[in-house]
Enzyme design. Structure first.
Site, PDB file in Angstrom:
ATOM      1  N   ILE A   1      75.956  -6.991  18.757  1.00 55.34           N
ATOM      2  CA  ILE A   1      76.640  -5.759  19.168  1.00 55.34           C
ATOM      3  C   ILE A   1      75.756  -4.920  20.092  1.00 55.34           C
ATOM      4  O   ILE A   1      76.223  -4.495  21.164  1.00 55.34           O
ATOM      5  CB  ILE A   1      77.115  -4.956  17.942  1.00 55.34           C
TER       6      ILE A   1
ATOM      7  N   GLY B   1      69.475  -1.451  17.834  1.00 54.31           N
ATOM      8  CA  GLY B   1      68.644  -2.491  17.263  1.00 54.31           C
ATOM      9  C   GLY B   1      68.849  -3.836  17.919  1.00 54.31           C
ATOM     10  O   GLY B   1      69.252  -3.939  19.071  1.00 54.31           O
ATOM     11  N   ILE B   2      68.557  -4.880  17.137  1.00 52.37           N
ATOM     12  CA  ILE B   2      68.721  -6.236  17.625  1.00 52.37           C
ATOM     13  C   ILE B   2      70.044  -6.787  17.126  1.00 52.37           C
ATOM     14  O   ILE B   2      70.574  -6.346  16.104  1.00 52.37           O
ATOM     15  CB  ILE B   2      67.548  -7.130  17.157  1.00 52.37           C
ATOM     16  N   GLY B   3      70.603  -7.726  17.845  1.00 56.55           N
ATOM     17  CA  GLY B   3      71.843  -8.349  17.404  1.00 56.55           C
ATOM     18  C   GLY B   3      72.880  -8.377  18.495  1.00 56.55           C
ATOM     19  O   GLY B   3      72.677  -7.858  19.600  1.00 56.55           O
TER      20      GLY B   3
ATOM     21  N   GLY C   1      65.780   2.786   9.588  1.00 56.06           N
ATOM     22  CA  GLY C   1      65.830   4.033  10.343  1.00 56.06           C
ATOM     23  C   GLY C   1      67.221   4.577  10.565  1.00 56.06           C
ATOM     24  O   GLY C   1      67.410   5.508  11.363  1.00 56.06           O
TER      25      GLY C   1
ATOM     26  N   LYS D   1      82.761 -12.831   8.067  1.00 54.18           N
ATOM     27  CA  LYS D   1      83.019 -14.192   8.562  1.00 54.18           C
ATOM     28  C   LYS D   1      84.012 -14.926   7.677  1.00 54.18           C
ATOM     29  O   LYS D   1      84.687 -15.856   8.115  1.00 54.18           O
ATOM     30  CB  LYS D   1      81.709 -14.971   8.647  1.00 54.18           C
TER      31      LYS D   1
ATOM     32  N   GLU E   1      63.955   2.923  17.378  1.00 58.22           N
ATOM     33  CA  GLU E   1      63.103   2.309  16.359  1.00 58.22           C
ATOM     34  C   GLU E   1      62.617   0.944  16.841  1.00 58.22           C
ATOM     35  O   GLU E   1      61.490   0.545  16.592  1.00 58.22           O
ATOM     36  CB  GLU E   1      63.912   2.155  15.075  1.00 58.22           C
TER      37      GLU E   1
END
Length: 421
Positions: A211, A207-209, A328, A353, A230
């Site tokens: 990591i 996905g996005i981000g 997903g 955090k 996805e």
């Protein structure tokens, strides 16, 4: 088909209508704003959608008599509606979202789209987001589309003809972006661990981000990687240009990268525009575990909010607080598990955090398990990799404790056994 202004199109919306919004970077905010201007005239209009970009003005509690929100995936712009009482959440695997519409379980009155300028043959594109829009177009009573010259033209299930649209509203505006490229030391270590687990010829889902981006940065020397995912973001471009990602081993498409949406910067939108290497398909295809499994060495990389020592994975809530969605994750975890040589990975930093432990002896009260302990394979933090395949509960307890923050390891084991023995 009618050509109307946004103000004129908004007058077609009636009280008690259910509206499905085109998602993510294709969110038709110009049309939304025109409907918001009629708030005093409307009652009980439902806006349903997955994640959208923009301020989501209909989610403001001051409009609670006029508008309500139904999230199939809760984004940050509507998260407050759950507590405020002007919104709710419908849990659903993304692979099954189109079925909700086609089956009539969730009937649609209106779908609001954003589409590219039509070509000479009258075909438009849904641009960077397909997801469940084809099903919504098929089943909604009224299809209203904002034609935007800035929207990139994409292929696959993204193509639709003008004859499928009831109302066209012309309005050109730059597409909204969403991207995170700041990678912490912990995320960089996680990226290194995961990159070492990926073989040449693997098919990627991520996905996005930070990591996923950390992983992608470390794959540029790999060969013949594929992409059946996805969603994807900017980091994929560098892999393609480095020659690492060519989809040559992928089975589900003919040497093409496959996704149901993408979101990122203007660079990404320009790169996918009229680029036949990318094929955007409806989520009932991209996220179908039995389609995913056909690809070789599927590596599914997903995240979690919290994991207990038995491998139960929480991803859509923080305790009782609903936070995101099923999305997903289970679709791809299952597909990767069934793929020949596949690996299902959950990646997360060991602490929040605020320094709170994410690998816990017992889940927070109210926490929802998105992915079961039976689905869990590899868990990765900055402290290492826990392979849970074939492990007993006792073995899992120690494997997961070993990748928790060192300050918590002894205590979480003691607490787990004090609760279970």
């Amino acid at each position: 088909m009618k050509h109307l202004t946004a103000v004129e199109a908004a007058k077609l919306i009636k009280s008690n209508d259910r509206i499905y919004l085109h998602s993510v970077a294709s969110t038709p905010n110009h049309l939304i704003d025109a409907i918001i201007a009629r708030a005093d005239e409307l009652k009980n209009v439902e806006f349903s959608h997955i994640h959208t970009l923009g301020s989501a003005p209909y989610a403001d509690p001051k409009y609670k008599e006029s508008f309500k929100v139904n999230s199939f995936f809760i984004g940050g712009n509507v998260r407050h509606t759950i507590k405020a009482g002007n919104g709710s959440y419908t849990p659903v695997f993304l692979s099954e979202l189109p079925k909700l519409f086609r089956s009539g379980l969730v009937p649609l009155d209106v779908v609001l789209l954003q589409v590219s300028t039509p070509d000479a043959n009258g075909f438009c594109s849904l641009g960077p987001s397909v997801v469940a829009e084809p099903a919504a177009i098929e089943t909604a009573k009224l299809v209203i589309a904002q034609v935007n010259n800035y929207l990139p033209r994409t292929f696959g299930d993204a193509t639709l003809h003008l004859s499928q649209i009831d109302v066209l509203v012309h309005h050109d505006t730059p597409i909204l972006t969403e991207y995170s490229s700041t990678i912490s030391d912990a995320e960089d270590k996680i990226g290194s661990f995961i990159a070492e687990m990926i073989d040449d010829g693997s098919t990627l889902q991520m996905g996005i981000g930070s990591i996923p981006e950390a992983v992608l940065l470390k794959l540029r020397n790999h060969k013949h990687l594929g992409l059946h995912t996805e969603m994807f973001a900017d980091g994929v471009i560098d892999l393609i240009e480095a020659g690492a990602l060519d989809c040559s081993k992928q089975v589900t498409t003919n040497r093409k990268a496959t996704s149901t949406f993408c979101v990122g910067t203007e660079r990404l939108y320009k790169y996918i525009d009229n680029n036949p290497f990318f094929e955007l398909r409806e989520s009932c295809y991209t996220n179908d575990p039995f389609v995913i499994r056909q690809n070789p060495k599927v590596v599914a990389i997903n995240s979690a909010v919290e994991i207990d020592l038995t491998g139960q994975i929480v991803a859509d809530s923080i305790g009782h607080r609903l936070y995101s969605g099923v999305g997903g994750q289970v679709d791809f975890m299952r597909g990767a598990t069934m793929s020949e040589g596949g690996k299902a990975i959950i990646a997360l930093s060991a602490t929040t955090k605020k320094g709170e432990n994410k690998i816990v002896p017992t889940l927070k009260p109210g926490a929802g398990v998105v992915t079961s302990r039976a689905h869990a394979q590899f868990i990765v933090t900055e402290y290492g990799v826990a392979d849970l395949r074939g492990k007993t509960i006792d073995q899992r307890v120690h494997a997961l404790a070993n990748i928790a923050h060192p300050d918590f390891r002894d205590d979480i084991i003691k607490e787990y056994y004090s609760l279970t023995r």
